[in-house]
Design an enzyme around this catalytic site. Sequence first.
Site: not given
Ligand code: THU
Length: 142
Positions: A51, A62
């Site tokens: 993030e 992913e």
């Molecule tokens: N997130 C992922 O890593 N993969 C996904 O397919 C859905 C969302 C993460 C992004 C963010 O850091 C957190 O989950 C909340 O949205």
Amino acid sequence: MTDGKERIPYGELARKAIEAAGMSYSPYSKFRVGAALLSEDGRIFTGCNIENASYGATVCAERTAFFKAVSEGVRRFSAIAITGGTDGVGLAAPCGVCRQVMAEFCGPEFKILLVTGKERWETHTLGGLLPLAFGAAMMEKK
Ligand code: THU
């Protein structure tokens, strides 16, 4: 444990996805996601969500795994395991952008394991989660 027909090490992928979630940098959402991507030649590339204070700069687990692999010259894949939650394990279905990235490199039979707990997962396919995917072939049609 391997799948007899496809030789996909589901258990190992699930464990590596959970392990990868441990590397998650998610101070804003506190939602820890991990992914383990299996290449056709049997290598496993892991990824976690990373993030950013400028939220839009966040990258999903992913895509981290895919971009690690592609940046090392690997473009053919069999399966990906994904897990996520505030404690790093649980159902976390891939977002639409990640499904589209998968469709760039993988066909409809690509396996997507949604790891719901330790030693527990559901299996899906990319074709099932992203029907009628847009891709290069469509741009060639007249
Ligand atoms: N997130 C992922 O890593 N993969 C996904 O397919 C859905 C969302 C993460 C992004 C963010 O850091 C957190 O989950 C909340 O949205």
